[in-house]
Design a protein around this motif. Structure first.
Motif, mmCIF file in Angstrom:
data_model
loop_
_atom_site.group_PDB
_atom_site.id
_atom_site.type_symbol
_atom_site.label_atom_id
_atom_site.label_comp_id
_atom_site.label_asym_id
_atom_site.label_seq_id
_atom_site.Cartn_x
_atom_site.Cartn_y
_atom_site.Cartn_z
ATOM 1 N N THR A 80 -6.098 -0.613 3.097
ATOM 2 C CA THR A 80 -6.620 -1.763 3.847
ATOM 3 C C THR A 80 -6.208 -1.690 5.305
ATOM 4 N N ARG A 81 -4.956 -1.352 5.552
ATOM 5 C CA ARG A 81 -4.466 -1.266 6.931
ATOM 6 C C ARG A 81 -5.209 -0.205 7.727
ATOM 7 N N VAL A 82 -5.386 0.961 7.133
ATOM 8 C CA VAL A 82 -6.073 2.052 7.826
ATOM 9 C C VAL A 82 -7.544 1.716 8.055
ATOM 10 N N ARG A 83 -8.176 1.115 7.068
ATOM 11 C CA ARG A 83 -9.609 0.836 7.154
ATOM 12 C C ARG A 83 -9.933 -0.327 8.080
ATOM 13 N N THR A 84 -9.096 -1.360 8.080
ATOM 14 C CA THR A 84 -9.438 -2.584 8.803
ATOM 15 C C THR A 84 -8.472 -2.946 9.930
ATOM 16 N N GLY A 85 -7.280 -2.383 9.914
ATOM 17 C CA GLY A 85 -6.258 -2.779 10.873
ATOM 18 C C GLY A 85 -5.486 -4.009 10.438
ATOM 19 N N PHE A 86 -5.940 -4.665 9.359
ATOM 20 C CA PHE A 86 -5.243 -5.841 8.851
ATOM 21 C C PHE A 86 -3.979 -5.376 8.140
ATOM 22 N N GLY A 87 -2.845 -5.788 8.641
ATOM 23 C CA GLY A 87 -1.564 -5.309 8.136
ATOM 24 C C GLY A 87 -0.777 -4.596 9.213
ATOM 25 N N ASP A 88 -1.369 -4.408 10.378
ATOM 26 C CA ASP A 88 -0.665 -3.777 11.485
ATOM 27 C C ASP A 88 0.357 -4.715 12.119
ATOM 28 N N ARG A 89 0.197 -6.017 11.867
ATOM 29 C CA ARG A 89 1.115 -6.998 12.428
ATOM 30 C C ARG A 89 1.861 -7.695 11.300
ATOM 31 N N LEU A 90 3.108 -7.988 11.547
ATOM 32 C CA LEU A 90 3.951 -8.572 10.508
ATOM 33 C C LEU A 90 3.340 -9.836 9.942
ATOM 34 N N TYR A 91 2.759 -10.666 10.796
ATOM 35 C CA TYR A 91 2.228 -11.948 10.333
ATOM 36 C C TYR A 91 0.939 -11.820 9.528
ATOM 37 N N ASP A 92 0.384 -10.615 9.412
ATOM 38 C CA ASP A 92 -0.748 -10.396 8.503
ATOM 39 C C ASP A 92 -0.314 -10.411 7.043
ATOM 40 N N TRP A 93 0.962 -10.124 6.812
ATOM 41 C CA TRP A 93 1.387 -9.769 5.461
ATOM 42 C C TRP A 93 1.414 -10.901 4.447
ATOM 43 N N PRO A 94 1.704 -12.146 4.800
ATOM 44 C CA PRO A 94 1.588 -13.177 3.764
ATOM 45 C C PRO A 94 0.194 -13.223 3.150
ATOM 46 N N ARG A 95 -0.840 -13.114 3.964
ATOM 47 C CA ARG A 95 -2.213 -13.142 3.440
ATOM 48 C C ARG A 95 -2.547 -11.874 2.669
ATOM 49 N N LEU A 96 -2.056 -10.740 3.168
ATOM 50 C CA LEU A 96 -2.313 -9.479 2.466
ATOM 51 C C LEU A 96 -1.610 -9.467 1.117
ATOM 52 N N LEU A 97 -0.364 -9.927 1.105
ATOM 53 C CA LEU A 97 0.383 -9.998 -0.151
ATOM 54 C C LEU A 97 -0.291 -10.953 -1.132
ATOM 55 N N TRP A 98 -0.755 -12.093 -0.642
ATOM 56 C CA TRP A 98 -1.404 -13.071 -1.514
ATOM 57 C C TRP A 98 -2.643 -12.478 -2.171
ATOM 58 N N ALA A 99 -3.415 -11.728 -1.411
ATOM 59 C CA ALA A 99 -4.649 -11.144 -1.947
ATOM 60 C C ALA A 99 -4.363 -10.205 -3.109
ATOM 61 N N VAL A 100 -3.174 -9.609 -3.117
ATOM 62 C CA VAL A 100 -2.839 -8.616 -4.139
ATOM 63 C C VAL A 100 -1.927 -9.188 -5.226
ATOM 64 N N LEU A 101 -0.871 -9.883 -4.836
ATOM 65 C CA LEU A 101 0.130 -10.321 -5.801
ATOM 66 C C LEU A 101 -0.343 -11.461 -6.693
ATOM 67 N N SER A 102 -1.375 -12.188 -6.270
ATOM 68 C CA SER A 102 -1.868 -13.293 -7.096
ATOM 69 C C SER A 102 -2.837 -12.828 -8.184
ATOM 70 N N ARG A 103 -3.115 -11.533 -8.226
ATOM 71 C CA ARG A 103 -3.996 -10.989 -9.267
ATOM 72 C C ARG A 103 -3.266 -10.917 -10.604
ATOM 73 N N PRO A 104 -3.995 -10.703 -11.701
ATOM 74 C CA PRO A 104 -3.338 -10.557 -13.007
ATOM 75 C C PRO A 104 -2.254 -9.481 -13.025
ATOM 76 N N SER A 105 -2.461 -8.389 -12.308
ATOM 77 C CA SER A 105 -1.445 -7.330 -12.304
ATOM 78 C C SER A 105 -0.149 -7.817 -11.664
ATOM 79 N N GLY A 106 -0.267 -8.560 -10.557
ATOM 80 C CA GLY A 106 0.924 -9.089 -9.918
ATOM 81 C C GLY A 106 1.623 -10.119 -10.779
ATOM 82 N N MET A 107 0.849 -10.951 -11.453
ATOM 83 C CA MET A 107 1.427 -11.953 -12.334
ATOM 84 C C MET A 107 2.088 -11.309 -13.546
ATOM 85 N N ALA A 108 1.509 -10.212 -14.033
ATOM 86 C CA ALA A 108 2.109 -9.502 -15.167
ATOM 87 C C ALA A 108 3.479 -8.958 -14.787
ATOM 88 N N VAL A 109 3.577 -8.384 -13.606
ATOM 89 C CA VAL A 109 4.873 -7.870 -13.149
ATOM 90 C C VAL A 109 5.880 -9.005 -13.055
#
Length: 208
Positions: A80-109
């Motif tokens: 995602t960072r390479v393709r869009t640049g989203f994640g290049d700044r520290l303050y991008d990460w709460p939203r990036l983490l939410w998009a991934v960690l709130s999925r079933p896989s993140g909840m399973a972990v």
């Protein structure tokens, strides 16, 4: 011979992935306790004996789920960072983490991590792995945003565990828009504190 070995390796990888995916699905549907090895084998379309060949214990399977999900998440963050640049700044990460960690896989972990409190065999495998995962992530964070180890660890835990906590809250208070507002607020607070998107401006907040 080489072709046959590769085919066997591919089959092994496919079976292991099917078991990991089935475990995530089972935990998502029934919770950690309800995700029995029998159910997981059925969901994966393999015999219980075949499952035991790849994962001799339930704890070994759960530990591999934690490792697999982390590796997959890290690859997705970077893509995602390479393709869009989203994640290049520290303050991008709460939203990036939410998009991934709130999925079933993140909840399973998260459920697997919680289960280590009452399962010694699971804890023996997962807790050291989680510590190694955190150190690997810490290295990536420091490489991208700077900061000494103490600061980077504090900021990373703030983001990751805030988002994980919000993902739990959403399960019991299923109002996604309000939860996403909280994620956005964390992002904006980080942006206000570190507008250049790097770790250094946050150092003063850690000082007595």
């Amino acid at each position: 011979m080489a072709k046959n070995r590769r085919t066997q390796e591919e089959r092994t990888a496919q079976t292991r992935l099917a078991l990991i995916d089935a475990t995530i699905a089972a935990i998502s549907d029934l919770g950690y306790t309800g995700a029995s090895t029998t159910l997981i084998a059925e969901k994966a379309g393999v015999s219980r004996g075949a499952m035991m060949h790849h994962f001799p214990t339930r704890a070994a399977l759960m530990a591999d789920v934690v490792r697999h999900v982390f590796d997959h998440e890290m690859a997705e963050y970077e893509e995602t960072r390479v393709r869009t640049g989203f994640g290049d700044r520290l303050y991008d990460w709460p939203r990036l983490l939410w998009a991934v960690l709130s999925r079933p896989s993140g909840m399973a972990v998260l459920e697997i991590l919680q289960a280590t409190r009452s399962d010694r065999d699971l804890a023996a495998l997962v807790v050291p792995m989680q510590e190694a995962v955190e150190q690997s992530a810490l290295g990536a964070v420091r490489g991208a945003f700077g900061g000494d180890e103490k600061l980077a660890l504090s900021v990373m835990r703030l983001m990751v565990w805030s988002v994980r906590g919000l993902s739990i809250a959403e399960r019991y208070l299923p109002h996604r828009a309000e939860t996403e507002d909280a994620v956005e607020l964390l992002s904006r607070l980080l942006r206000q504190a570190a507008p250049d998107g790097q770790m250094a401006p946050l150092k003063t907040l850690m000082e007595p």
